[in-house]
Design an enzyme around this catalytic site. Structure first.
Site, mmCIF file in Angstrom:
data_model
loop_
_atom_site.group_PDB
_atom_site.id
_atom_site.type_symbol
_atom_site.label_atom_id
_atom_site.label_comp_id
_atom_site.label_asym_id
_atom_site.label_seq_id
_atom_site.Cartn_x
_atom_site.Cartn_y
_atom_site.Cartn_z
ATOM 1 N N PRO A 1 0.813 -1.214 0.000
ATOM 2 C CA PRO A 1 0.000 0.000 0.000
ATOM 3 C C PRO A 1 0.851 1.271 0.000
ATOM 4 C CG PRO A 1 -0.743 -1.547 1.672
ATOM 5 C CD PRO A 1 0.566 -2.046 1.164
ATOM 6 N N GLU A 2 0.664 2.083 -1.026
ATOM 7 C CA GLU A 2 1.248 3.419 -1.079
ATOM 8 C C GLU A 2 0.071 4.393 -1.199
ATOM 9 O OE1 GLU A 2 4.393 3.591 -4.041
ATOM 10 O OE2 GLU A 2 4.734 1.453 -3.863
#
Length: 271
Positions: A2-3
């Site tokens: 997750p970014e």
DNA sequence: AAAGCACCCTGTACGC
DNA sequence: TGCGTACAGGGTGCTT
């Protein structure tokens, strides 16, 4: 992993389900998951708190409560989901938050790197973060000022959350490809035109990735709050494509390690 | 200011 | 087939 685009997608999904909901209690199955306060105190203090909205700051999911904030950093493998009452437990669940309507917010995290925070002030956690690259008021001039005096490599700088909040390894590589800049370039060596290109690349790559619901690689480490995959993996130009032909010029994508992070780039497009 | 590294973890890919 | 080992990733904290 997750970014910014993945966290944004998760936060939007959670907002849909949780705005107006009220917590009654919490359970912590892996104590280190709760970074602060102590797990017992979190359980006591979350009781009766209502969710005003769910948003994002950098890579943190931010639950804006009627008093204080609940923050979750998903790190490598964290997942948040709202499940109906009575849903059987699933593996790798590190913490659960019961709602007064019977539903439950679940935090799963196979690699146990993710962290949960309950604080009075958002800034207690987010103060060190750099600006939001997609904010309406983040201008090219702001970006140029940010770059001033930075002598580090572009790749390392883009990963530095105190410089800019939200980019991770995948999007840093994608941004540098889109800007046609070499990941080892020193930040203070950019011409004015290159600075502008980098700014535009950051904004456009992130915007497109948000619009696609993020990137779900074959390891499926990322799924949104509803358990759905993203679609940006279909648009990835360099990340994880070592040896494969560049989509613009056909030159094999190369990989090197910068600051301990694998870095993918096209040696021809990114001189 | 920047770079390098160990650390936290576990699933997976790889070599034998 | 089954084992052990290396590696990936984000972020922090430490040293140089």
């Amino acid at each position: 992993m997750p970014e910014l685009p993945e966290v944004e997608t998760v936060a939007r999904g959670l907002h849909k389900h949780l705005a107006g909901a009220k917590f009654i209690t919490a359970a912590v199955y892996w104590p280190r998951t709760v970074a602060r306060p102590a797990p017992d105190e979190l359980r006591a203090r979350i009781a009766g708190r209502e969710v005003k909205s769910v948003g994002r700051r950098g890579k943190y999911v931010v639950f804006d409560l009627d008093r204080g904030y609940l923050l979750v950093h998903l790190k490598m493998s964290g997942r948040l989901a709202v499940v109906p009452a009575g849903q059987p437990p699933d593996p790798h669940t590190r913490a659960t938050f019961d709602l007064d309507d019977g539903r439950q917010l679940r935090f799963r995290d196979t690699r146990r790197f993710g962290r949960v925070y309950l604080v009075d002030e958002l800034e207690e956690i987010t103060a060190p973060l750099g600006p939001e690259p997609l904010a309406d008021d983040f201008s090219p001039d702001d970006f140029v000022r940010l770059l001033a005096g930075r002598a580090g490599r572009l790749k390392s700088l883009l990963l530095n959350q105190e410089f800019l909040a939200g980019l991770g390894n995948i999007y840093a590589d994608e941004v540098l490809f889109a800007a046609h800049l070499h990941p080892l370039r020193r930040a203070d060596s950019l011409t004015g035109a290159e600075q502008t290109r980098l700014y535009e690349a950051i904004r456009s790559v992130l915007q497109r990735a948000v619009a696609s619901g993020g990137t779900t690689l074959p390891d499926r480490n990322y799924l949104d709050a509803e358990g759905r995959e993203g679609a940006y993996q279909n648009e990835v130009a360099v990340y994880g494509r070592k040896g494969k032909p560049c989509r613009e010029c056909g030159t094999p994508i190369e990989r090197l390690v910068i600051g301990g992070r694998s870095t993918h780039f096209c040696p021809r497009c990114q001189q």
